[in-house]
Structure formats: C-alpha cells, structure tokens
Design a protein around this motif. Sequence first.
Motif, PDB file in Angstrom:
ATOM      1  N   VAL A 185      -3.533   0.850  -9.258  1.00  0.00           N
ATOM      2  CA  VAL A 185      -2.170   0.385  -9.018  1.00  0.00           C
ATOM      3  C   VAL A 185      -1.859  -0.728 -10.023  1.00  0.00           C
ATOM      4  O   VAL A 185      -2.566  -1.739 -10.076  1.00  0.00           O
ATOM      5  CB  VAL A 185      -1.982  -0.129  -7.575  1.00  0.00           C
TER       6      VAL A 185
ATOM      7  N   THR B  39       0.964  -3.267 -10.977  1.00  0.00           N
ATOM      8  CA  THR B  39       2.164  -3.761 -10.280  1.00  0.00           C
ATOM      9  C   THR B  39       3.391  -3.880 -11.181  1.00  0.00           C
ATOM     10  O   THR B  39       4.511  -3.835 -10.687  1.00  0.00           O
ATOM     11  CB  THR B  39       1.940  -5.163  -9.676  1.00  0.00           C
TER      12      THR B  39
ATOM     13  N   TRP C 217       3.488   0.753   0.150  1.00  0.00           N
ATOM     14  CA  TRP C 217       2.298   0.279  -0.574  1.00  0.00           C
ATOM     15  C   TRP C 217       1.034   0.496   0.245  1.00  0.00           C
ATOM     16  O   TRP C 217      -0.018   0.839  -0.306  1.00  0.00           O
ATOM     17  CB  TRP C 217       2.457  -1.200  -0.965  1.00  0.00           C
ATOM     18  N   ARG C 218       1.159   0.327   1.558  1.00  0.00           N
ATOM     19  CA  ARG C 218       0.003   0.562   2.421  1.00  0.00           C
ATOM     20  C   ARG C 218      -0.428   2.020   2.325  1.00  0.00           C
ATOM     21  O   ARG C 218      -1.619   2.323   2.218  1.00  0.00           O
ATOM     22  CB  ARG C 218       0.379   0.184   3.867  1.00  0.00           C
TER      23      ARG C 218
ATOM     24  N   ALA D  75      -2.089   2.729  -0.872  1.00  0.00           N
ATOM     25  CA  ALA D  75      -3.448   2.183  -0.874  1.00  0.00           C
ATOM     26  C   ALA D  75      -4.404   3.002  -0.026  1.00  0.00           C
ATOM     27  O   ALA D  75      -5.632   2.928  -0.201  1.00  0.00           O
ATOM     28  CB  ALA D  75      -3.421   0.741  -0.365  1.00  0.00           C
TER      29      ALA D  75
ATOM     30  N   VAL E 239      -8.159   2.311  -3.529  1.00  0.00           N
ATOM     31  CA  VAL E 239      -7.690   1.963  -4.870  1.00  0.00           C
ATOM     32  C   VAL E 239      -8.833   1.343  -5.659  1.00  0.00           C
ATOM     33  O   VAL E 239      -9.486   0.407  -5.204  1.00  0.00           O
ATOM     34  CB  VAL E 239      -6.480   0.999  -4.791  1.00  0.00           C
TER      35      VAL E 239
ATOM     36  N   LEU F 139      -6.478  -2.965  -8.705  1.00  0.00           N
ATOM     37  CA  LEU F 139      -5.104  -3.457  -8.652  1.00  0.00           C
ATOM     38  C   LEU F 139      -4.904  -4.317  -9.893  1.00  0.00           C
ATOM     39  O   LEU F 139      -5.538  -5.371 -10.030  1.00  0.00           O
ATOM     40  CB  LEU F 139      -4.876  -4.284  -7.388  1.00  0.00           C
TER      41      LEU F 139
ATOM     42  N   CYS G 204      -2.582  -6.667 -11.726  1.00  0.00           N
ATOM     43  CA  CYS G 204      -1.575  -7.428 -10.976  1.00  0.00           C
ATOM     44  C   CYS G 204      -0.960  -8.573 -11.781  1.00  0.00           C
ATOM     45  O   CYS G 204      -1.669  -9.388 -12.386  1.00  0.00           O
ATOM     46  CB  CYS G 204      -2.247  -7.962  -9.701  1.00  0.00           C
TER      47      CYS G 204
ATOM     48  N   ILE H 147      -3.121  -3.731  -0.689  1.00  0.00           N
ATOM     49  CA  ILE H 147      -3.739  -2.684  -1.512  1.00  0.00           C
ATOM     50  C   ILE H 147      -5.246  -2.585  -1.268  1.00  0.00           C
ATOM     51  O   ILE H 147      -5.843  -1.530  -1.407  1.00  0.00           O
ATOM     52  CB  ILE H 147      -3.448  -2.933  -3.019  1.00  0.00           C
TER      53      ILE H 147
ATOM     54  N   PRO I 124      -7.962  -3.326  -2.988  1.00  0.00           N
ATOM     55  CA  PRO I 124      -8.614  -2.568  -4.054  1.00  0.00           C
ATOM     56  C   PRO I 124     -10.088  -2.942  -4.183  1.00  0.00           C
ATOM     57  O   PRO I 124     -10.530  -3.947  -3.615  1.00  0.00           O
ATOM     58  CB  PRO I 124      -7.847  -3.038  -5.287  1.00  0.00           C
TER      59      PRO I 124
END
Lengths: 555, 555
Positions: free
Chosen positions: B162, B164, B184-185, B188, B192, B195, B197, B383, B385
């Motif tokens: 992911v 962002t 987003w949940r 995820a 994941v 992330l 970010c 997320i 991750p």
Amino acid sequence: MSNERVIYLPLGGAGEIGMNAYVYGYGKPGKERLILVDLGVTFPDMDSSPGVDLILPDVSWLVKRKNDLEAIFVTHAHEDHVGAVAHFYDRLGAPVYARAFTANIARRKMSEHGHPEKAVKTVSPWPETVKAGPFTVGFAPISHSIPESSGLVIDTPGGRIVHTGDFKIDMNPGVGEAFDPDMWREIAQPGVLALVCDSTNVFSKNEGRSESTVGPEIEKLIASASGMVAATTFASNVARVKTLAEAGERAGRSICLMGRAMKRMVEAAVETGVMKDFPPVVSPEDAKGIPRENLLLIVTGSQGERRAASAQLANGKYMGMTMTEGDTFLFSSKTIPGNERGVGRIMNQFSEMGVDVVDDSDGLYHVSGHANRPDLEAMHDLIRPQMVIPMHGEHRHLREHVKICNAKRLRGVLAVNGTMMDLSANTPTVAEYVDTGRMYLDGSVKYGALDGVVRDRIRMALNGHVSVNVILDENDEPLGEPWCEVMGLPELGKSNAPLVDVLEEDLSQFLGRANARTRADDDKLSDELRRVTRQSGMSEIGKKPEVTVIVSRMN
Amino acid sequence: MSNERVIYLPLGGAGEIGMNAYVYGYGKPGKERLILVDLGVTFPDMDSSPGVDLILPDVSWLVKRKNDLEAIFVTHAHEDHVGAVAHFYDRLGAPVYARAFTANIARRKMSEHGHPEKAVKTVSPWPETVKAGPFTVGFAPISHSIPESSGLVIDTPGGRIVHTGDFKIDMNPGVGEAFDPDMWREIAQPGVLALVCDSTNVFSKNEGRSESTVGPEIEKLIASASGMVAATTFASNVARVKTLAEAGERAGRSICLMGRAMKRMVEAAVETGVMKDFPPVVSPEDAKGIPRENLLLIVTGSQGERRAASAQLANGKYMGMTMTEGDTFLFSSKTIPGNERGVGRIMNQFSEMGVDVVDDSDGLYHVSGHANRPDLEAMHDLIRPQMVIPMHGEHRHLREHVKICNAKRLRGVLAVNGTMMDLSANTPTVAEYVDTGRMYLDGSVKYGALDGVVRDRIRMALNGHVSVNVILDENDEPLGEPWCEVMGLPELGKSNAPLVDVLEEDLSQFLGRANARTRADDDKLSDELRRVTRQSGMSEIGKKPEVTVIVSRMN
C-alpha cells in the motif's frame, strides 16, 4: 515661544528587524544638536545580497551633520545595536556611551578596527545620567537576553523621551536586571513626551515567558539523554548560554563552549563582572577525555551558519569532537525567517548520523527576548506617554503597534527610516524626509546597496556569464575569430554542439556581415556583439546570459 | 522456492519534501519488471540553485531499464508528484495511469511538451485495477487537498503493497473523497507486505484538522471586512480554493480568480466533473465594475513568488485591480521553509499601502493536507503491514517516522533515494545502492545538479567576476596593455583608484617580469594572470573575484 524643536529620525531599524540607528535632535530647525541611539548592523542573504559580508545603515545624513552630533548611546551589546559602531567611527567621530558590558564589546570592535578604545565611555545605570549638549541621558536597566540591556531616559528641554531599546518584561531574566515596574513608573512620573518602543514581537499575542522557565526543561532533556548533548543558541544570547550551562551542570555534565563568538561573549561577561556565577567550563581538548554522556557542548551556529560550530559538527568534526548515534543536538533558539533551509540542512545531517535533534517546536526550550503584545501594552500603561513611536520592526510590525495604540486611544506614530518627525508640535508632524538606505560591507569595501554591484552579481547568478573577445586590425577587419569563454552555463545546448562553438560561430557570422560603421565604433560594436551573444544563448539554451565584451584594436 | 523478489527504490522524495518518484519491481534480480509511482518536480532557490527553472529527479537508472518499465502511476495532480511526467516522456516512454482529474492535468503537460496526450490513461478508482506486467494496481481514494488523490494498492506475486501517496485523515475534505477507514481495513484484510507512507507531517503532534473547519472562520473574516478582500493559497490546493470561494459566496461577495494557475486548476476540476458546485466567478474585467466591499479575489502567490498575482498586487496593480487602505489580504496557507523572506516582503508592501494582512498565525485560516503523527499511527493501525517504509520527507522526517513505528513494535524501514530494498526477504535488506540525484531544467537545457554550472554561478554571485584579456605577438611579447572588465565588483578599492586600473597595472607589471616560458604557455600564463588578478583583488577590495582569462596570440 521659541522655535526650538525635538526631532526623531530613524536611520535604520524602523522598517526592518536589525540595523538599529535612531537620531534625536533638539534645537532650531536645521541646527539641532543631535544624539544617536544605537548603531547596528544587519546580515546579508543569498537572495538579495550575495557575497556581502555585513549590512550597515547609510549614515550620510549624520556624517554631513557630524559637527552637531554630541554622542552615540548604545542600549545593549547585540550586533544589530552595536555592530556598526567601529565601522563608522572615523566618519562620525562622536564618543560612544554604554554600560560596562556593552562598552567592553564596543571596545573590542574599536580595537579590531584600529580605533581608540577610549572613544567608548562606560556609564553607570540610572539614576545616573550623561550630559550631551541639550540632552541628559540615563541608562535604565531593562530585561532582555544580554547583560546590562537598558532603556534610555532622554531628557530634552522639550520633554522626556523613553527609548526602550530591545526589551521584554521578565522578573527573572537570568542575566541582566529584572524588569522593574516601579522604576519605570517613577521615570514616567514627570510626564513623557514620547515612548519609542520595540515592536519585534507585536504579533505575538500571549504574554512573554520568563527565561527562568526554560532551564528546568533543558535540564530534564539533558538528564534523560544517554549520549553527548550539544546545544546551540546565539552566542549573544548570553542569558541562554548561562541557562544552558547551568542546566548542564545540574544534570551533572561538564560544560564545553565551542565557537569563537561563544567564548568571546562569556569572556566579556566574566571580565566585566556581570556574570560571576557561570559554571566552570572545560576546553575542547579536555572534553575529549571526558565520557560523552558526561558532556554538554554549547556551540555557535543556531541559524545554520555554514562555518559555525554546529555546521561543522554536522559535517563530521569540530575541534576534535564528533557527534554520533545516540547523541542529542538541541536548538535552544528560534530560526530567523530566511534561515530555515540552512537549519534544516544541519538537522538532516545529524539525522543521517543517528543524532536526535530537538528544537523548540513544542515551546519548551526557547523563549523570546522581546516583549509580546500584552507586554508592550503593559509598558504603554506604565509610561503613559503623549505618544508611542514604534521602532525596531518591519513596516507591518510598526503598523500593528500603532494599531494597538490607537485601539487604546493612545497616539501611535508610524515613522519609517528617513522620516524626521518634529515631536514638539501639538501633533507630531513630519519635518522632512531624509535619504537613507543600506551600505554593504563587501570584503574591505563599503558601497551603497543600490550601487548596482550586487544587482550584477544576482544577474550573473541567474543568467550565467559570457566573455566575448574580438580583435580588429587597423582597417576594422577582424583579426582571427571571435573568442568566447562561458561561466555558469551548460556546456551543450539545443544543437548538441558545445555552447561556446555555437556562440563563436554566430558572432563570427555577425562580424562577417557587420558594416564598416559598426566595426569602427567600439560602443556600437560591443552592443551588437552583446545582443548577438544573448540572442544566440536564447536560441541555444533558452537563456540570455550576462555578457562582457572586450574589443581590442591593433593599430 | 523461486528467487524472484519485490524491490522498492525511491529515486526522489525519500530525503526531501518534493520530487516524488518511487520504483517498484518484481522478478529475478536485475530482471525485475518495474513500475514507477509518481514523477514529480521540486523548486529551485537562490541559495543553492540560482537561475534554475525546475528541479527534476535524475532517472538515469530507470532510463537504462526503460524496457523493463511497465507503466507510471500518478497518485495525484500536485507538481511534486506529476510535474516531471512530460519532461521525461521521451526518455521513459511508459504509459501514464491516473484518475480523471490527475490525467487531465498530466495531458495538459504532455500537450505543452508536444507529446501525445493519449499516453495518459484514465483509470477508475478502486476496486477497479490496472494490470501492468506482474503488478495489479488500484487507485484507492484518499483524502488530501486536491481532487481524486489516491493511495495505490499494488499487488505483486510477492505480496500487497500500500503506497499512501500524500494524504490526511479527513472525513470532510471539501474536494476529493472522504477518508474511508472501512475501505482501507478491507484493503488490508488479505495482509499487507509494506505500507509505504507519507511522512511530511510526522513532527506535528496533534491530530490533523479537517478542511471543513477552515471555511466558517474565513467566512467570518470576510464578512467583517469593510473593503475588498483578496486571499491567496496554492492554486493546486483545489480544496482550499473551493473553501475560499464558498466562504466568499456565503459572505455575499462576488468571486474573482486571478493568476493563470488558479484558473487552470479550477478549469480542470470543472472539466472533469470533480467540482460541480464551484460558485460562479466573475472575470477581472467585470470585477472592476463591482463595489470593492462586494469582492473576493482568490489569487496565486501564497509563497511570495515574484511574478504571481499577490506580488503584483503588492507592487501596485494586477489585471487592473489595486489594493488600497482598508482592504484585507489573507494568506490562507503555510509558508514553506525558505520562502519566509518573499512572503514577508509582500506583507510589508501591503502594510505600506494600509492593507490589513491576515495569516494563519492563529491557526484559523489554514489546515495541512498531510497526516500528522497521530493520523499516521491510525493509518499504521488500519493497514497492519509487515513493515512501514516512510517516504516523502527529509531524512529527519523519515527517521522520526521509523522511530514511531519502532515504538509500536512495527518494523520501520529507512530507505533514502537510491536505496534499493529487497522486500521479499524475511528481513527487508538493501539490495543495491543506485546513483540518483537531481537534474536542473535551466532555460531549455537539462543538466546534472553536480555538473558545476550552478557552482560557478554561485561563485560569481559571491565573488564577482573579472574578464582579463591579453594579446601577445609572435614573440610572446605583449601587444598593448592587459585589459580588464569587471562585473559585480565595487568601482573603487583601497587605493581609491578605479579597481580595473589597479588590476590592469598589476597585470601589466606581472607581464613585464614574466619569463619567456610562462609567456609561451597558454595554460601557465592564464593560471598566472588569474592568480595575479585574484591577489590584486584581495589586496584592493578584500575579495578574490572569479576570473576569465583570454589570451590571444597574433601569429
């Protein structure tokens, strides 16, 4: 009624933060006896004054009237108040009055410039006063961030003026005297014609905080740090240097001062006896033998200055000391607008080294040395003057300060650099506009900010430079080909050939078709060669370079 | 087990704010198929890049592997994410995927550069996806300050990533979709790998505020203003432009957009249907007919840019409109570090005109478009991750972001520009260090930041420049006197004679005593002439200028 008048004329500081220089006069118009309060500098930047070393106020007006100038009074030892004193001594010649610590700093400057130290006179604080022509001037202690800061009580036959200098309202300022409302009330008692008042922090809406609030937080930070701690602030913020050192001492660390300015300031404070209780310090050499978790370095370079101790530590090493993973670096300072990039660079360098950087973003490790809006209002209320003249601020600060006066039905007078105000009239009026401005100290030369030197530098920085060389024989015929050298321009342009080749080819073609009259006339020929070079640059690299043309004639 | 791997390689944005460019790869080492996320620019400044028009990431590594590059995905239409797309199209050639608004902006850029608009493909938001070699990429709407900002869901055979993009957590962002925790949940849910970010606001400790909190305050300000109101923000902050316009409309004012970028952005938003309810606007021509107390100008130039609408208004006039005493100018923006001086200049110009300047110092008229520390943590929690890779930040931001991960026992990976990470190993490891850097666009030419062009410009800006011209005959004897032209240097030096005269005299004396071998050797002679010029400059003006020497030989 006599036609003598009281005048106020800022030559610097009213329209900027820095470079303070305020003239007061008393006498018949054009014949006033004068004093100058403060004579400071401001600092150059790459945007507007590349290559300049120092910016000074243009005091030409005062030089013309130097025979009327009784004395210079310096409120405190910050560079923007005392920095230009030695630079103009030979042109102004007036004696400089200051309290002991400020005088010590001023004398060092005089001596560096080869001027007599005895031109600087040490004065005692209010209620003692100095006579200077029609003026009687007293140095009334006021809290700021450096020892012996003073507001000036300026008595003239036309009335009393209070000139605050830089100040804050701090009952526990660490160094220098605490703010003394009773003294100021007493000074105001006979009535004050004008309060000429610091405006730097007029946009800060909350009451200012005391220097004494910072120490405990810094001590906590140092105590919780596992590695070495280095902290930076302005060396001239002597109060903070002391706060830092004391916090370090309480946290059980040895204190090491780094950076010439840092040592010079502390030295002057100790020499003059204004800072008797500064913790013992160790030299950088001795510091190397002390475990790093027992060390606090106090270093110069809070504004990201490239050659200061902090920048050198961020680059790897300063006087044998290195920062390393697990160490902490504290900015106990505010970044002055315009310095953010330099400070950011150092923060990132430390970050790459694994050093934890702490700054004042949480408001714990720094307080300002200037009065915030409520403190300014408190000062107005203490002095109750007939008018307030905001000084030391950009235009917007002065204007805001006038506004807060007006909101309280107090007369506020907006007078920027060069505005001579007659304060003795019923309503203060503009007596005259005087040419003012900035002088640049550049290497060993001083010149006017508008002389074009810096403008040309900025142009070269933006556009690059081409030197064009053409030689003509006695018949104005070219001898050989035109020659170009470029600086600050890309090697290759659109046609993927060296830029100089393209320029030379275009210049050569131009010379081939230029008529005899053009070739015979140096100015005309130079103009044309410049035009061709710029045009050629534009088409080749999308940019018109600055051009120097040299035409030589063999005859 | 295969030896295919997932790689992450930032070419820009990891070590700076701006110039985002992140490579992801999947495949056997050295043979990975690649995608690029964002291809942005950053902006030059006088300190480090005078005369430069735009700063681009150095994508040489990617150019070498252009046959492996499947596609470019652009998260949103801010210049630091989309600005370089057209500049590198001819070297990278890959198709560009973006949502409609971003694609509209990207196509305008392509077309300006003469590239095919169809290279830009419009994609629908998540759950729709795009296949690109081994990658499946979805544009998941995320709140920021411009329409259709997206985080990317990048599926590889090695796991889901992911990315962002720039984001904040805003349930009511004005333009663009609200932050959707459920989406987003769900994203995820399958797990994941990483992330990647945004880190820009990692040092901001409080939860971010919604764009919707700003409008009412701005409306109040406008409603209480008696004269004309002008407000500035980034044109690309489309959310704020809309907030301003709506606040103005509610306060009963006609809205006039000024500055090309402002009109272009709103146009694109309306064209693509992402902003259907923008208030009606009047043209500057029509605005002139409307009473000033009924007008709100929304103008470009929130960072003090010299040619933008705000600077021109501050200088006196823009498109026939002038600000005057009693008007209000609002900075609905944050000043980017380094721009403080330019913004301050405009504030003071307005102050001189009697215009009230309001900025965000009370925190009322601006909110950031980026996630603050608690919001970053919320995103981590959503997320969950295997690792967080902080991106879009200076080194100190990335490091702080890693720290807050570590504090929560979440793996944080610090990878700056040029660090190729293998994410498929049990522990993410550095696979390779790749040469990266910056390219300067300067006029019409691109060159490397370290090519020396800008270094020479900075030197000329700091030291001034001297062109030295010497002509020798066939026996290496000087023909006439050496000739100097100076630029960016004071006219007079220590000896109070013109600087050029002093330089020429010293050069002449040198030539008189130079031996035959020196005079016969162009390089040697040039070096010596340069040395003499610099020495002479030092003694005369305290400064060693940059020197261009041209030696001509008549033979």
